[in-house]
Design a protein around this motif. Sequence first.
Motif, PDB file in Angstrom:
ATOM      1  N   LYS A  31      44.134 -13.245 -18.042  1.00  0.00           N
ATOM      2  CA  LYS A  31      42.805 -13.425 -17.307  1.00  0.00           C
ATOM      3  C   LYS A  31      42.953 -14.013 -15.989  1.00  0.00           C
ATOM      4  CE  LYS A  31      39.901 -12.912 -21.014  1.00  0.00           C
ATOM      5  NZ  LYS A  31      39.107 -11.862 -21.206  1.00  0.00           N
ATOM      6  N   PHE A  32      42.215 -13.674 -15.252  1.00  0.00           N
ATOM      7  CA  PHE A  32      42.099 -14.274 -13.799  1.00  0.00           C
ATOM      8  C   PHE A  32      41.008 -15.138 -13.431  1.00  0.00           C
ATOM      9  CE2 PHE A  32      45.002 -10.612 -14.619  1.00  0.00           C
ATOM     10  CZ  PHE A  32      46.255 -11.029 -13.913  1.00  0.00           C
ATOM     11  N   ASP A  33      41.216 -15.888 -12.487  1.00  0.00           N
ATOM     12  CA  ASP A  33      40.127 -16.550 -11.715  1.00  0.00           C
ATOM     13  C   ASP A  33      39.701 -15.962 -10.592  1.00  0.00           C
ATOM     14  OD1 ASP A  33      40.470 -18.797 -13.416  1.00  0.00           O
ATOM     15  OD2 ASP A  33      42.187 -19.170 -12.504  1.00  0.00           O
ATOM     16  N   VAL A  34      40.481 -15.124 -10.026  1.00  0.00           N
ATOM     17  CA  VAL A  34      40.000 -14.192  -8.709  1.00  0.00           C
ATOM     18  C   VAL A  34      40.855 -13.002  -8.743  1.00  0.00           C
ATOM     19  CG1 VAL A  34      40.641 -14.276  -6.080  1.00  0.00           C
ATOM     20  CG2 VAL A  34      40.196 -16.578  -7.352  1.00  0.00           C
ATOM     21  N   ILE A  35      40.032 -12.011  -8.416  1.00  0.00           N
ATOM     22  CA  ILE A  35      40.742 -10.788  -8.350  1.00  0.00           C
ATOM     23  C   ILE A  35      40.305 -10.151  -6.925  1.00  0.00           C
ATOM     24  CG2 ILE A  35      40.797  -8.243  -9.171  1.00  0.00           C
ATOM     25  CD1 ILE A  35      40.155  -9.403 -12.046  1.00  0.00           C
ATOM     26  N   TYR A  36      41.373  -9.293  -6.172  1.00  0.00           N
ATOM     27  CA  TYR A  36      41.180  -8.651  -4.991  1.00  0.00           C
ATOM     28  C   TYR A  36      41.314  -7.156  -5.383  1.00  0.00           C
ATOM     29  CZ  TYR A  36      42.074 -13.379  -3.156  1.00  0.00           C
ATOM     30  OH  TYR A  36      42.101 -14.771  -2.926  1.00  0.00           O
ATOM     31  N   ALA A  37      40.585  -6.439  -4.988  1.00  0.00           N
ATOM     32  CA  ALA A  37      40.809  -4.916  -5.241  1.00  0.00           C
ATOM     33  C   ALA A  37      40.299  -4.285  -3.917  1.00  0.00           C
ATOM     34  CB  ALA A  37      40.122  -4.678  -6.533  1.00  0.00           C
TER      35      ALA A  37
END
Length: 278
Positions: free
Chosen positions: A208-214
Amino acid sequence: MEYTKVSCFPEPDSETNREILTAQLGELGFESFSETDDAVEAFIPSSAYREELLHDESLVNNPLFKVRFQTEIIPDQNWNEVWEKNYFQPLLVENRCLIRAPFHKDTPKAEYEIVIDPRMAFGTGNHETTYLMISAILQQDLQGKQVLDMGCGTGILGILASMRGADMVKAIDIDEWSYKNTLENAEINNVTNIDVAQGDAGLLGKEKFDVIYANIQRNILLQDLPVYASVMCKDAEIIVSGFYREDLPAISAKAEEVGLKPAGYEERNNWVAARFIR
Ligand SMILES: C[S@@+](CC[C@H](N)C(=O)[O-])C[C@H]1O[C@@H](n2cnc3c(N)ncnc32)[C@H](O)[C@@H]1O
C-alpha cells in the motif's frame, strides 16, 4: 550506433492520432519517440531502416489521418550532443529544483539538483506534465511516506520524492528502456531507496502507498485508476497527469467512481496534473 530520425506530421494533428501513429511506428521497429509542436519524431537504428517502412499499409491507409514524413540521419558519435542541443536544456522548476544532464556544466545552484541521463526515456522536466508533477512534489510533505511512481520514465519523480524524504519509492514502467534508465538515474543521484520494476498495474496488489504519481496518459489512467485506488492507504493522495484539460472531467469521474475525492489541479499549456485523496 547511427540512428535515422523520421519526423511524422499527422493531418489532422491530435493526441489520439499521435498515439496511434506512435504505436504503429513501434510495431514497425521504431525504438523511441519524442514530440514537437507539429510532429512525432521516431528513431530507428539506421541498420534497421528501410524506406518501405513508411509505405506500410498501417501508415498510408489509415482512415483517421494522413501523414507526411521527413527523414534525417543522426550520426553515431554524439547522442548527448543531440539531446543537449535539441531536447534537453537544464531546467529550474519553481526556483527550487534543477534538472540537468551529466553533460550540462555551469548550471545554477538549487535546493534540489537531479541529474538525468535521459537516453530516450521520457522525463527531463521539459515536458509540461513532468514540470507540473515536479511542482506538485515540491509542495508535498513526503517525510516517511511510501511512494509509488507509476510510469516512471527517467525516474525523475521518484528520485525527487526520495530526496524530499520519502521512506521508500516503488517505480514501475512498462518500457524496458525506462526501467533501465530509472535504475541508472537513481544511481547517478545516489538514491538508494527506489525499487524499480518493469511492468504495469498488474504488478500492484501487495503493498500500500501513501502517495502515488501517475504521469501516463488518459486511456491508461482511465483503465488503471481502480487498481491505483486499491493500493492507496486511507488519506493517501494520487497525482495524475499526461492528459489535456478537456479530459479532466472523464478522469475526475473515474477517480470519484473508485472512491477518490478531487483535491485541485494545475494546468500548463492545456496539460493538467490533478490531485485526488482517498
Ligand atoms: C509521460 S511519461 C512520464 C515519465 C515520468 N514519470 C515523468 O513524469 O516525466 C509516461 C511513462 O509511462 C510509461 N507507461 C505507459 N503505459 C504504462 C502502463 N500501462 N503502466 C506503466 N507505465 C506505463 C511509459 O513507458 C512512459 O515512460
